[in-house]
Write an enzyme that holds these catalytic residues in place. Sequence first.
Site, PDB file in Angstrom:
ATOM      1  CG  MET A  94      -8.189   7.187   6.975  1.00 31.84           C
ATOM      2  SD  MET A  94      -8.971   5.821   6.360  1.00 31.84           S
ATOM      3  CE  MET A  94      -9.536   4.788   7.763  1.00 31.84           C
ATOM      4  CE  LYS A 107      -8.576   1.089  -1.183  1.00 30.37           C
ATOM      5  NZ  LYS A 107      -9.398   1.545  -2.575  1.00 30.37           N
ATOM      6  CG  ASP A 154      -1.864  -0.741   1.062  1.00 27.27           C
ATOM      7  OD1 ASP A 154      -2.285  -1.344   0.146  1.00 27.27           O
ATOM      8  OD2 ASP A 154      -2.874  -1.308   2.344  1.00 27.27           O
TER       9      ASP A 154
HETATM   10  N1  SAH Z   1      -3.974  -0.319   9.076  1.00 29.56           N
HETATM   11  C1  SAH Z   1      -3.630   1.151   9.236  1.00 29.56           C
HETATM   12  C2  SAH Z   1      -4.535   2.082   9.157  1.00 29.56           C
HETATM   13  C3  SAH Z   1      -4.749   2.284   7.739  1.00 29.56           C
HETATM   14  S1  SAH Z   1      -5.844   3.617   7.551  1.00 29.56           S
HETATM   15  C4  SAH Z   1      -2.853   0.786  10.729  1.00 29.56           C
HETATM   16  O1  SAH Z   1      -3.371   0.034  11.563  1.00 29.56           O
HETATM   17  O2  SAH Z   1      -2.319   1.851  11.258  1.00 29.56           O
HETATM   18  C5  SAH Z   1      -4.879   4.732   7.070  1.00 29.56           C
HETATM   19  C6  SAH Z   1      -4.801   5.853   8.048  1.00 29.56           C
HETATM   20  O3  SAH Z   1      -4.169   5.472   8.980  1.00 29.56           O
HETATM   21  C7  SAH Z   1      -4.093   7.199   7.600  1.00 29.56           C
HETATM   22  O4  SAH Z   1      -5.015   8.044   6.954  1.00 29.56           O
HETATM   23  C8  SAH Z   1      -3.708   7.712   9.088  1.00 29.56           C
HETATM   24  O5  SAH Z   1      -4.729   8.421   9.843  1.00 29.56           O
HETATM   25  C9  SAH Z   1      -3.132   6.468   9.621  1.00 29.56           C
HETATM   26  N2  SAH Z   1      -1.720   6.307   9.520  1.00 29.56           N
HETATM   27  C10 SAH Z   1      -1.061   5.091   8.985  1.00 29.56           C
HETATM   28  N3  SAH Z   1       0.029   5.257   9.172  1.00 29.56           N
HETATM   29  C11 SAH Z   1       0.190   6.591   9.564  1.00 29.56           C
HETATM   30  C12 SAH Z   1       1.337   7.037   9.801  1.00 29.56           C
HETATM   31  N4  SAH Z   1       2.883   6.845   9.746  1.00 29.56           N
HETATM   32  N5  SAH Z   1       1.438   8.311  10.405  1.00 29.56           N
HETATM   33  C13 SAH Z   1       0.027   8.956  10.875  1.00 29.56           C
HETATM   34  N6  SAH Z   1      -0.989   8.358  10.418  1.00 29.56           N
HETATM   35  C14 SAH Z   1      -0.789   7.223   9.684  1.00 29.56           C
END
Ligand code: SAH
Length: 283
Positions: A186, A71, A50
Amino acid sequence: MTHNVPLPAHAWPTLEAGWVWLCGAGPGDPGLLTLHAVNALRQADVVIYDALVQEAILEWAPQAEHIFAGKRGGKPSAKQRDISLRLVDLAREGKKVLRLKGGDPFVFGRGGEEAQTLVQHGVPVRIIPGISAGIGGLAYAGIPVTHRDVNQSVTFVTGHDQSGNTPGSLDWVSISKGSQVLVIYMGMKHIAQISAKLIAAGRPMSEPVAVVTTATTRDQRVLETTLGTIVEDIAAAGMEPPAIICVGQSVLMRQVLDWQGQAAGEAPRNLDPLGRGRPAESA
Ligand code: SAH
């Protein structure tokens, strides 16, 4: 970085041909990969990853084909169903398939849907959890997602529904009353509506909020603000997604626990930000 560090003795699972391992890559820092993730990266024929997976992590699978299946809210991306069916096809071709997702695959990442499609098509799967950004990203910002003096519960909530809109189906009144600390994934696109709904539901305008972008990477930025000022502060700071937004008193703990700032030579701003007047461990 060394990619051939030996894994400690353990019965490491073998990624067999025709299998898909659905694996979390953590929030960014490659050091936050799990050992199962490293074991998987070393065996894969193909890694489908991703947008949130850092390029440096793919270096752990130099032998594999790397396929981007990004995505990102608002940007063109492969359709979810196409990604799931691509995984099915690759598995049926006899590939050892590693599906690598940011954070934890089962936290707001549609990993559950992908795994469901695979199982429905008879493709065997293994799930490898990862460190979710809403926990590990906040930890890198010096914010403990729970703290005995702050919260007995935490709510993880998404700022988008499947169509990319603010989740109209979400009951923001219950969410705002439900726990002392909210961790919003998000949330950037709809932060104006989300903050307004939380204030309307009774959370104070002065409530501390942290916005942590590209958490755990070298580009990590942290904004400390309040529910009442978050919209203009995000704009003034020019902060961009991906971001974790944390609402609650735990944000104040960063005044004592900003360990990255301290490593860079800053003094803690306040050793007792909650004003408990006692060493944290004495009670
Ligand atoms: N599966 C992922 C989340 C996916 S949804 C998890 O468990 O972290 C995508 C959202 O995750 C982004 O829009 C943001 O809100 C958050 N996110 C993921 N990685 C991030 C990072 N390194 N820093 C800040 N927000 C992050």
